[in-house]
Design a protein around this motif. Structure first.
Motif, PDB file in Angstrom:
ATOM      1  N   ALA A  40       0.851  -1.183   0.000  1.00  0.00           N
ATOM      2  CA  ALA A  40       0.000   0.000   0.000  1.00  0.00           C
ATOM      3  C   ALA A  40       0.889   1.237   0.000  1.00  0.00           C
ATOM      4  O   ALA A  40       2.058   1.175   0.417  1.00  0.00           O
ATOM      5  N   PRO A  41       0.376   2.383  -0.441  1.00  0.00           N
ATOM      6  CA  PRO A  41       1.181   3.613  -0.474  1.00  0.00           C
ATOM      7  C   PRO A  41       1.759   3.941   0.896  1.00  0.00           C
ATOM      8  O   PRO A  41       1.043   3.925   1.903  1.00  0.00           O
ATOM      9  N   GLY A  42       3.046   4.195   0.931  1.00  0.00           N
ATOM     10  CA  GLY A  42       3.700   4.568   2.177  1.00  0.00           C
ATOM     11  C   GLY A  42       3.972   3.421   3.123  1.00  0.00           C
ATOM     12  O   GLY A  42       4.439   3.643   4.249  1.00  0.00           O
ATOM     13  N   LYS A  43       3.690   2.203   2.687  1.00  0.00           N
ATOM     14  CA  LYS A  43       3.909   1.046   3.553  1.00  0.00           C
ATOM     15  C   LYS A  43       4.877   0.068   2.910  1.00  0.00           C
ATOM     16  O   LYS A  43       5.121   0.110   1.707  1.00  0.00           O
ATOM     17  N   GLU A  44       5.417  -0.823   3.745  1.00  0.00           N
ATOM     18  CA  GLU A  44       6.318  -1.837   3.231  1.00  0.00           C
ATOM     19  C   GLU A  44       5.521  -2.947   2.545  1.00  0.00           C
ATOM     20  O   GLU A  44       4.337  -3.144   2.810  1.00  0.00           O
ATOM     21  N   ARG A  45       6.220  -3.677   1.677  1.00  0.00           N
ATOM     22  CA  ARG A  45       5.602  -4.815   1.037  1.00  0.00           C
ATOM     23  C   ARG A  45       5.331  -5.890   2.090  1.00  0.00           C
ATOM     24  O   ARG A  45       6.205  -6.190   2.910  1.00  0.00           O
ATOM     25  N   GLU A  46       4.114  -6.439   2.059  1.00  0.00           N
ATOM     26  CA  GLU A  46       3.752  -7.420   3.067  1.00  0.00           C
ATOM     27  C   GLU A  46       3.259  -8.703   2.436  1.00  0.00           C
ATOM     28  O   GLU A  46       2.680  -8.715   1.343  1.00  0.00           O
ATOM     29  N   PHE A  47       3.477  -9.777   3.159  1.00  0.00           N
ATOM     30  CA  PHE A  47       3.063 -11.102   2.731  1.00  0.00           C
ATOM     31  C   PHE A  47       1.544 -11.224   2.777  1.00  0.00           C
ATOM     32  O   PHE A  47       0.895 -10.738   3.715  1.00  0.00           O
ATOM     33  N   VAL A  48       0.992 -11.896   1.760  1.00  0.00           N
ATOM     34  CA  VAL A  48      -0.445 -12.149   1.721  1.00  0.00           C
ATOM     35  C   VAL A  48      -0.730 -13.647   1.813  1.00  0.00           C
ATOM     36  O   VAL A  48      -1.461 -14.101   2.692  1.00  0.00           O
ATOM     37  N   ALA A  49      -0.133 -14.408   0.883  1.00  0.00           N
ATOM     38  CA  ALA A  49      -0.406 -15.844   0.842  1.00  0.00           C
ATOM     39  C   ALA A  49       0.711 -16.545   0.084  1.00  0.00           C
ATOM     40  O   ALA A  49       1.407 -15.924  -0.727  1.00  0.00           O
ATOM     41  N   ALA A  50       0.874 -17.850   0.340  1.00  0.00           N
ATOM     42  CA  ALA A  50       1.862 -18.648  -0.376  1.00  0.00           C
ATOM     43  C   ALA A  50       1.338 -20.070  -0.529  1.00  0.00           C
ATOM     44  O   ALA A  50       0.473 -20.516   0.239  1.00  0.00           O
ATOM     45  N   ILE A  51       1.894 -20.763  -1.529  1.00  0.00           N
ATOM     46  CA  ILE A  51       1.466 -22.128  -1.803  1.00  0.00           C
ATOM     47  C   ILE A  51       2.679 -22.956  -2.191  1.00  0.00           C
ATOM     48  O   ILE A  51       3.556 -22.482  -2.921  1.00  0.00           O
ATOM     49  N   SER A  52       2.750 -24.175  -1.702  1.00  0.00           N
ATOM     50  CA  SER A  52       3.867 -25.057  -2.031  1.00  0.00           C
ATOM     51  C   SER A  52       3.786 -25.498  -3.487  1.00  0.00           C
ATOM     52  O   SER A  52       2.734 -25.346  -4.146  1.00  0.00           O
ATOM     53  N   TRP A  53       4.885 -26.056  -3.984  1.00  0.00           N
ATOM     54  CA  TRP A  53       4.910 -26.415  -5.399  1.00  0.00           C
ATOM     55  C   TRP A  53       3.904 -27.517  -5.731  1.00  0.00           C
ATOM     56  O   TRP A  53       3.408 -27.600  -6.842  1.00  0.00           O
ATOM     57  N   THR A  54       3.573 -28.330  -4.725  1.00  0.00           N
ATOM     58  CA  THR A  54       2.567 -29.382  -4.949  1.00  0.00           C
ATOM     59  C   THR A  54       1.144 -28.842  -4.876  1.00  0.00           C
ATOM     60  O   THR A  54       0.211 -29.476  -5.351  1.00  0.00           O
ATOM     61  N   GLY A  55       1.001 -27.681  -4.257  1.00  0.00           N
ATOM     62  CA  GLY A  55      -0.331 -27.135  -4.037  1.00  0.00           C
ATOM     63  C   GLY A  55      -1.000 -27.652  -2.784  1.00  0.00           C
ATOM     64  O   GLY A  55      -2.100 -27.207  -2.442  1.00  0.00           O
ATOM     65  N   ILE A  56      -0.341 -28.555  -2.082  1.00  0.00           N
ATOM     66  CA  ILE A  56      -0.954 -29.163  -0.906  1.00  0.00           C
ATOM     67  C   ILE A  56      -0.951 -28.220   0.286  1.00  0.00           C
ATOM     68  O   ILE A  56      -1.907 -28.142   1.049  1.00  0.00           O
ATOM     69  N   ASN A  57       0.137 -27.488   0.447  1.00  0.00           N
ATOM     70  CA  ASN A  57       0.278 -26.605   1.606  1.00  0.00           C
ATOM     71  C   ASN A  57       0.074 -25.147   1.213  1.00  0.00           C
ATOM     72  O   ASN A  57       0.649 -24.669   0.247  1.00  0.00           O
ATOM     73  N   THR A  58      -0.773 -24.474   1.976  1.00  0.00           N
ATOM     74  CA  THR A  58      -1.021 -23.049   1.764  1.00  0.00           C
ATOM     75  C   THR A  58      -0.836 -22.291   3.067  1.00  0.00           C
ATOM     76  O   THR A  58      -1.009 -22.851   4.156  1.00  0.00           O
ATOM     77  N   TYR A  59      -0.473 -21.032   2.935  1.00  0.00           N
ATOM     78  CA  TYR A  59      -0.176 -20.187   4.087  1.00  0.00           C
ATOM     79  C   TYR A  59      -0.778 -18.808   3.835  1.00  0.00           C
ATOM     80  O   TYR A  59      -0.759 -18.320   2.709  1.00  0.00           O
ATOM     81  N   TYR A  60      -1.281 -18.194   4.915  1.00  0.00           N
ATOM     82  CA  TYR A  60      -1.947 -16.904   4.777  1.00  0.00           C
ATOM     83  C   TYR A  60      -1.547 -15.959   5.890  1.00  0.00           C
ATOM     84  O   TYR A  60      -1.304 -16.378   7.023  1.00  0.00           O
ATOM     85  N   ALA A  61      -1.523 -14.673   5.552  1.00  0.00           N
ATOM     86  CA  ALA A  61      -1.392 -13.661   6.589  1.00  0.00           C
ATOM     87  C   ALA A  61      -2.677 -13.658   7.410  1.00  0.00           C
ATOM     88  O   ALA A  61      -3.764 -13.923   6.885  1.00  0.00           O
ATOM     89  N   ASP A  62      -2.548 -13.355   8.683  1.00  0.00           N
ATOM     90  CA  ASP A  62      -3.725 -13.337   9.554  1.00  0.00           C
ATOM     91  C   ASP A  62      -4.804 -12.390   9.032  1.00  0.00           C
ATOM     92  O   ASP A  62      -5.997 -12.636   9.190  1.00  0.00           O
ATOM     93  N   SER A  63      -4.386 -11.304   8.412  1.00  0.00           N
ATOM     94  CA  SER A  63      -5.321 -10.270   7.962  1.00  0.00           C
ATOM     95  C   SER A  63      -6.226 -10.734   6.822  1.00  0.00           C
ATOM     96  O   SER A  63      -7.267 -10.120   6.573  1.00  0.00           O
TER      97      SER A  63
END
Length: 123
Positions: A40-63
């Motif tokens: 966002a403007p004036g803010k640092e880049r933040e993590f949103v979500a990620a997925i493993s190469w298999t697609g089995i594991n996913t991860y999300y920011a609490d927000s």
């Protein structure tokens, strides 16, 4: 030439939905973990979500947990981010990124980045 191209951003009202796509070219995402970040403007880049190469594991920011869903289609060399129940604080440029390692929340773990797509949540 390695490229990640995001699409699907735009203007949406609070409570609405958008689906972002990230199309890769010049390499195959099949052996890469993939992630979405936002800035966002004036803010640092933040993590949103990620997925493993298999697609089995996913991860999300609490927000975004419970509202956003990351998925991938290795056959199409594409990653997606389904965003529901959008809030004004979700307004940002959204970036897709590829990591040769395990999916993580730090930008430094990703070596390929897209140019970003703007998401604006406003009434």
């Amino acid at each position: 030439q390695v490229q990640l191209v995001e699409s699907g951003g735009g203007l949406v009202q609070p409570g609405g939905s958008l689906t972002l796509s990230c199309a890769a070219s010049g390499f195959t995402i099949r052996t890469y973990a993939m992630g979405w970040f936002r800035q966002a403007p004036g803010k640092e880049r933040e993590f949103v979500a990620a997925i493993s190469w298999t697609g089995i594991n996913t991860y999300y920011a609490d927000s975004v947990k419970g509202r956003f869903t990351i998925s991938r289609d290795n056959a199409k060399n594409t990653v997606y981010l389904q965003m529901n129940s959008l809030k004004p604080e979700d307004t940002a440029v959204y970036y897709c990124a590829a990591s040769p390692g395990t999916p993580g929340s730090l930008p430094s773990g990703y070596n390929y980045w897209g140019q970003g797509t703007q998401v604006t949540v406003s009434s």
